[in-house]
Design an enzyme around this catalytic site. Structure first.
Site, PDB file in Angstrom:
ATOM      1  N   ARG A  28       0.826  -1.221   0.000  1.00  0.00           N
ATOM      2  CA  ARG A  28       0.000   0.000   0.000  1.00  0.00           C
ATOM      3  C   ARG A  28       0.855   1.264   0.000  1.00  0.00           C
ATOM      4  NH1 ARG A  28      -5.282  -0.702   1.333  1.00  0.00           N
ATOM      5  NH2 ARG A  28      -5.434   1.410   2.126  1.00  0.00           N
ATOM      6  N   TRP A  76       2.648   6.123   1.814  1.00  0.00           N
ATOM      7  CA  TRP A  76       2.653   6.453   0.389  1.00  0.00           C
ATOM      8  C   TRP A  76       2.558   7.973   0.359  1.00  0.00           C
ATOM      9  CZ3 TRP A  76       3.007   3.418  -3.959  1.00  0.00           C
ATOM     10  CH2 TRP A  76       2.742   4.016  -5.166  1.00  0.00           C
ATOM     11  N   GLY A 103      -5.066   9.165   4.228  1.00  0.00           N
ATOM     12  CA  GLY A 103      -6.123  10.022   3.661  1.00  0.00           C
ATOM     13  C   GLY A 103      -5.655  11.463   3.593  1.00  0.00           C
ATOM     14  N   GLU A 488      -9.263   3.826 -24.912  1.00  0.00           N
ATOM     15  CA  GLU A 488      -8.964   3.152 -23.628  1.00  0.00           C
ATOM     16  C   GLU A 488      -9.887   1.959 -23.432  1.00  0.00           C
ATOM     17  OE1 GLU A 488      -6.632   3.102 -21.694  1.00  0.00           O
ATOM     18  OE2 GLU A 488      -7.409   2.196 -19.858  1.00  0.00           O
TER      19      GLU A 488
END
Ligand code: AGP
Length: 613
Positions: A28, A76, A103, A488
């Site tokens: 993560r 991250w 967050g 796409e």
């Protein structure tokens, strides 16, 4: 995306379970990590930039081995570069409390100002530290950690999964969720929290997923759930029977499906803390996007591959339309071998999820050798593309495991829109009001994205996939800003279900390709209200006149009425329509691949990052 863990036990040391939980959650995010554990006289924090091994080296001294409660975090980076100071956990400086967070605290600057005015000193650039001080000040007052967290969160706007450990007389561990996931579980001896059930499985397979607005108080051997007002809530206990590999998909059958469902969150995490609502403008972390730099740009050259190139084509429409700057787009694999004639003050915009794609890197290096300024939109903060860029816009999609890119594409398009607004405002092409209108619409988009990752839309896409599962080939048509969306959609179908699908500019069909249309041939048409909508409707008629079976995706009512099958999409500003229109195409491709029994997360012949030519 970050990984959060927590544990409290009657008698078992928690440091090892915390570290093992972080190891499992490193997917993560992994640019820094840390733990905070409760000791007799307070909370001890250890955190390090770099991978988990760096943190383990710091923990070698055994000083924290006996702790019976604590939390951990693997990061991250979003606010503030990867560094020891910006690594979580963050504290309030009291030595009795520490906090980890995944967050965005959208109003952190305002809260930070209030705290600075109250005499608080900060040691990091993060929004998380602001929350740490808010909770700490409440905890100092009451000694009740759950009440302190609730009071602090009442002042917060944003998305968060947060866990706090504090010591006063006893160890207290509390967590809360609004957006990013949190799951809790307990044994007779201990209780645990984590961002992903994967970290709980070694301890218990009986888990409870927190829902938005929930607060959990962990106690040795159990936990209590309440809402932000302190009212008890009930949540079901689920039994996890997955193996570890399965568990990392969070209950979804495939990483790709999980990542499609993460799109509401990652759109918010990529956009919302960069929006300057009052100014109708955008602020990027990191330099290189100031007015002076953007006013000098004479041309933009986009270089990218695959899905990232499709995002780059959308970026071209946005930058030309909103900022008035001419844009060229090329496959990085073509750009690097032709003899590009770049005019002075060309900004070369590389777009890449992995930041390691060989062709894209080569194109950037060629651009720099020609005197251009390479900048990038990228999803991996430590990647080569980021390191070789003069300026970067990070997408906050978190690690994308499925080879077929979905959430990365959506965040690339969000980043492109933010860049186009920034350039338009810097060059006076976009007024404050025009900027506000676009950014307000972007802020309102999350629930519309959520409506498209619903069971209802999923079932509709599955139904149409089943109806067309024997088709020999597909066309995907679009015009304007939705032409790259058609490309796409075709790429998604090709790469995971191995069915031939061709994306085409709808207006070009009459110049040859329409010869391929035969009765029953499925043609997916993407159309939203806007300057080319009526032209696309004509293209639908032309296909139907030759017996083609038209599947319309979009928010143009007439097109949906004309089509044989339709997947309605919520209306939005035309500039934002690709962010919604692409989602049914992702689900359509997913269900086709499912029906064909293909390996959806690892399609044949492909790799997640093409680091070779
Ligand atoms: C997209 O579904 C594909 N996996 C592929 O086209 C990918 O977009 C392309 O290889 C570029 O990768 P990058 O974004 O990591 O540079």
């Amino acid at each position: 995306m970050c990984g959060i863990v927590g544990a409290v036990s009657r008698s078992q040391a928690v440091l090892r379970p915390l570290v093992e939980g972080l190891r499992v959650l490193e997917y993560r995010g992994y640019d820094s990590c840390g733990v905070a554990v409760a000791e007799a006289d307070g909370v001890a924090v250890r955190r390090k930039v770099g991978r988990l091994a760096e943190l383990e080296a710091v923990l070698q001294d055994g000083a924290l081995d006996g702790a019976l409660g604590g939390i951990g975090h693997t990061r991250w980076a979003t606010h503030g570069k990867p560094s020891d100071e910006n690594a979580h956990p963050h504290s309030d400086g009291s030595g009795h409390l520490a906090l980890v967070h995944n967050g965005i605290i959208e109003n952190y600057l305002e809260l930070r100002r209030d705290l600075l005015d109250a005499g608080v000193t900060f040691t990091s650039e993060t929004d998380t530290e602001v929350l740490g001080h808010l909770v700490g000040r409440e905890f100092e007052r009451t000694g009740d950690l759950a009440a302190a967290l609730r009071a602090a969160l009442a002042r917060v706007q944003g998305y968060y999964a947060v866990a706090v450990v504090a010591v006063r007389d006893e160890v207290q561990i509390v967590c809360a969720r609004q957006g990013p996931p949190l799951v809790v579980g307990a044994t007779a001896e201990a209780s645990f929290l984590a961002s992903d059930v994967l970290a709980l499985i070694p301890h218990t397979r009986e888990v409870t997923y927190l829902e938005d607005g929930d607060v959990a108080i962990l106690r040795p051997g159990g936990f209590e759930l309440s809402d932000l007002a302190g009212n008890p809530v009930e949540r079901p206990v689920r039994t996890i029977d997955w193996d570890a590999e399965e568990a990392s998909k969070g209950g979804y059958a495939h990483h790709m499906l999980k990542e499609i469902h993460e799109q509401p969150d990652v759109l918010a995490q990529t956009a919302f803390d960069r929006l300057l609502q009052v100014e109708g403008d955008v602020a990027f972390e990191g330099g290189g996007w100031e007015n002076e730099a953007l006013q000098r740009v004479q041309r933009v050259q986009v270089v990218a591959c695959g899905t990232a190139l499709h995002a780059g084509m959308i970026a071209a429409y946005m930058i030309e339309g909103l900022a008035g700057v001419p844009v060229d787009v090329d496959f990085a694999s073509e750009f690097r071998y032709r003899d590009p004639q770049l005019v002075p003050d060309t900004m070369v915009l590389a777009i890449s999820q992995s930041g390691e794609t060989a062709d894209t890197l080569a194109a950037m290096r060629l651009a720099r050798s020609l005197g251009a300024r390479p900048v990038s939109i990228c999803n991996v903060i430590g990647s080569t593309v980021v390191r070789e860029s003069d300026a970067v816009i990070l997408t906050h999609a978190g690690p994308e495991i499925g080879v077929a890119s979905t959430k990365a594409f959506v965040t690339q398009v969000v980043a492109a829109l933010l860049l186009a607004v920034r350039m338009g405002r810097a060059r006076g092409r976009l007024s404050v009001e025009q900027g506000r209108e676009l950014l307000d619409e972007l802020r309102r988009l999350r629930p519309r994205v959520e409506s498209l990752v619903s069971d209802e839309v999923d079932a509709r896409c599955a139904e149409i996939a089943a109806q067309t599962q024997d088709a020999k080939g597909f066309f995907f048509l679009g015009r304007g800003i939705n032409f790259p969306v058609a490309l796409e959609g075709a790429l998604k179908l090709k790469e995971i279900s191995y069915v031939h699908a061709e994306g085409y500019a709808a207006g070009e069909m009459k110049h040859g390709p329409i010869a391929l249309i035969e009765p029953g041939m499925p043609v997916v048409v993407v159309n939203s209200p806007g300057r080319v909508a009526s032209k696309v409707r004509s293209n639908i008629e032309q296909v139907k006149a030759r017996g083609g079976r038209v599947i319309c995706v979009g928010s143009d009512p007439e097109s949906l009425a004309l089509a044989d099958e339709g997947v309605p999409v919520p209306a939005t500003n035309e500039w934002l329509s690709p962010l919604l229109n692409v989602i049914p195409l992702q689900l359509f491709a997913y269900h086709h691949a499912l029906l064909r029994g293909c390996d959806i997360d690892k399609p044949r012949n492909l790799a997640k990052s093409v680091t070779v030519e």
